[in-house]
Design an enzyme around this catalytic site. Structure first.
Site, short mmCIF file in Angstrom:
data_model
loop_
_atom_site.label_atom_id
_atom_site.label_comp_id
_atom_site.label_asym_id
_atom_site.label_seq_id
_atom_site.Cartn_x
_atom_site.Cartn_y
_atom_site.Cartn_z
N PRO A 73 -2.20 -6.30 -4.65
CA PRO A 73 -1.54 -4.98 -4.66
C PRO A 73 -1.19 -4.56 -3.22
CG PRO A 73 -3.89 -4.75 -5.19
CD PRO A 73 -3.64 -6.21 -4.96
N ASP A 88 -3.76 -5.20 1.69
CA ASP A 88 -4.28 -5.39 0.33
C ASP A 88 -5.02 -4.11 -0.05
OD1 ASP A 88 -5.76 -6.06 -1.92
OD2 ASP A 88 -6.17 -8.11 -1.23
N HIS A 89 -4.46 -3.37 -0.99
CA HIS A 89 -5.01 -2.06 -1.31
C HIS A 89 -6.36 -2.15 -2.03
CE1 HIS A 89 -4.90 2.13 -1.24
NE2 HIS A 89 -3.76 2.38 -1.84
N ARG A 90 -6.75 -3.36 -2.45
CA ARG A 90 -8.08 -3.51 -3.05
C ARG A 90 -9.15 -3.41 -1.97
NH1 ARG A 90 -7.25 -9.25 -5.70
NH2 ARG A 90 -6.40 -9.52 -3.61
N ILE A 97 -8.31 -2.26 1.51
CA ILE A 97 -8.02 -1.27 2.54
C ILE A 97 -7.35 -0.06 1.90
CG2 ILE A 97 -6.56 -0.86 4.58
CD1 ILE A 97 -6.96 -4.04 4.95
#
Ligand code: CAO
Length: 441
Positions: A237, A413-415, A417
């Site tokens: 993501p 990577d929004h998982r 950060i």
């Protein structure tokens, strides 16, 4: 020396008219002893019937859905020498000599039977050895379900072994099959929860209908990096944070350091400063120097600083890695970057030189553009895209002054950060680039 033998249903207990639910061989099949021939099902259990002798299936006289009882002829097999040696058993019916002849065989059943090869089939003796032995019957390794449910699953083409039964002792019920079919259909349609969104097949278009075309094969590097990019783009993501830095002072220093760099045969470009600046930012924000574990349950935080640099080559994109960038001077990095990018373009990089990166920089600053969204180089968690610096009017102390502004874009990577951390990271970069003396602190 071959013999034709009729296989009859052995004594299978107190059962009459047992359902045949699977016939696993057909005429012409060569079978080995203990190969399963068919599966029967009573109200209580399913049973596999294995062959007790090897041979060639000449006729199949049973079909799925038939009901069979003790003494029914189910197969005719052609057995070899081994058969003669085994003892006679009552589950084999004596065959009349005409059955050995081809004509009689044809009339005896509708199912096609392979022609006996001249000289292979012998006259049938009075007593035959038994190719089917009731003691070999074994419970079929089938999931628990009633014959009606099995029939239903066969009609819908559902594999019962894929279903967890919701009945007592995990018995599969009709509803379990219906739910399985519904779930599969939902999956195909993208699922209700996906608002009906589904992936459409790739359009197949004959472009020559619209004008001239020419086919150019993708290079090996393009195919490999394409597969990686596809995976990374669809599995991570991504969010991209855009920011900029005033590099007016850095640019002055860069120009000053040019002759010393040239003395070592390299060029001091903004990218070299960016490598050093990224190392400092990674130290300040360790979560960016990390990788997600394979199961997604933990983070692997790294205490080394290996920076990958995307290099545009005639055959596609390559990402050599500069190791231990925290321990190297700007000029050392400039020299190494020149060497790696030159070898990348000549296809002279080793695999080892392209692995182990912590963070990647993709610089399009030498070409142009104001912003872009780079794709994370998994298993890293962030990548910096660098665009072209340009002079902008910056308002300061009541006046507009010309400053060299460098735009950059951080995909993360929004998982791993969150947005606030990403904004802090790009602000750190911006501060460091605006005053590179801070790199020494
Ligand atoms: N702003 C303004 N000028 C820049 C700049 C920037 N951000 N970055 C580089 N420049 C200048 C350099 O100073 C150099 O100027 P001179 O010719 O006057 O010396 C010129 O642009 C060319 O630089 P370069 O490309 O030779 O060197 P580099 O260190 O900036 O980059 C390399 C090296 C190998 C990364 C680069 O050549 C390259 O291949 N870039 C493409 C990467 C790519 O394709 N990324 C996209 C991947 S998809 O995510």
């Amino acid at each position: 020396m071959a013999r034709l033998i009729e296989i009859i249903v052995p004594d299978i207990g107190d059962f009459e008219e047992v359902d045949v639910i699977e016939v696993l061989v057909e005429a012409g099949d060569q079978i080995a002893a203990e190969d399963t021939l068919l599966t029967l099902e009573t109200d209580k259990a399913a049973m596999e019937i294995p062959a007790s002798e090897a041979g060639l299936i000449r006729e199949v006289r049973v079909a799925v859905g038939d009901k069979i009882s003790r003494g029914d002829v189910i197969f005719v097999i052609e057995a070899g020498e081994a058969i003669e040696e085994s003892s006679a058993k009552e589950s084999v019916r004596e065959m009349e000599p005409p059955l050995v002849s081809t004509e009689t065989n044809k009339e005896s059943t509708e199912s096609p039977s392979p022609q006996p090869k001249p000289g292979r089939v012998q006259e049938v003796p009075k007593k035959h050895p038994a190719p089917l032995d009731a003691t070999l019957l074994k419970p079929a390794d089938l999931p628990l379900a009633s014959p009606a449910v099995r029939r239903f699953s066969r009609e819908l083409g559902v594999d019962l072994s894929q279903i967890e039964g919701s009945g007592p002792s995990h018995r599969i019920l009709k509803e379990d099959i219906q739910n399985q079919v519904k779930a599969r259909m939902k999956e195909k349609l993208g699922g209700e929860e996906g608002c009906g969104a589904k992936v459409l097949p790739w359009p197949k278009i004959d472009f020559s209908r619209f004008g001239g075309t020419r086919i150019e094969a993708l290079s090996r590097i393009q195919k490999l990096s394409g597969a990686n990019l596809h995976r990374n783009w669809s599995m991570i993501p991504h969010v991209t944070q855009h920011d900029e830095a005033d590099i007016t002072d850095m640019e002055a220093f860069r120009k000053e350091s040019q002759s010393a760099t040239a003395a070592r045969g390299a060029k001091m470009t903004p990218l070299v400063f960016l490598i050093k600046t990224c190392v400092a930012a990674l130290k300040a924000h360790p979560r960016f120097n990390a990788s997600l574990s394979g199961d997604g349950e933990s983070l692997v935080l790294k205490s080394y600083f290996h920076i990958g640099v995307a290099v545009d080559t005639p055959d596609g994109l390559l990402v050599p890695v500069l190791r231990d960038c925290d321990q190297k001077s700007l000029i050392d990095l400039a020299v190494e970057l020149k060497d790696l990018s030159a070898r990348a373009r000549k296809k002279r990089l080793t695999l080892a030189e392209m692995e182990g990166g912590c963070f990647t920089i993709s610089s399009l600053g030498g070409i142009g553009g104001t912003a872009f969204t780079p794709i994370i180089n998994a298993p890293e968690v962030a990548i910096l895209g660098v665009s072209r610096a340009s002079i902008k009017a910056v308002y300061s102390d009541g006046v507009f002054i010309p400053r060299l502004i460098l735009p950059f874009s951080l995909s993360y990577d929004h998982r791993v950060i969150d947005g606030a951390s990403a904004a802090r990271f790009t602000q750190t970069l911006s501060r460091l680039l605006s005053d590179v003396r801070r790199l020494l602190l």
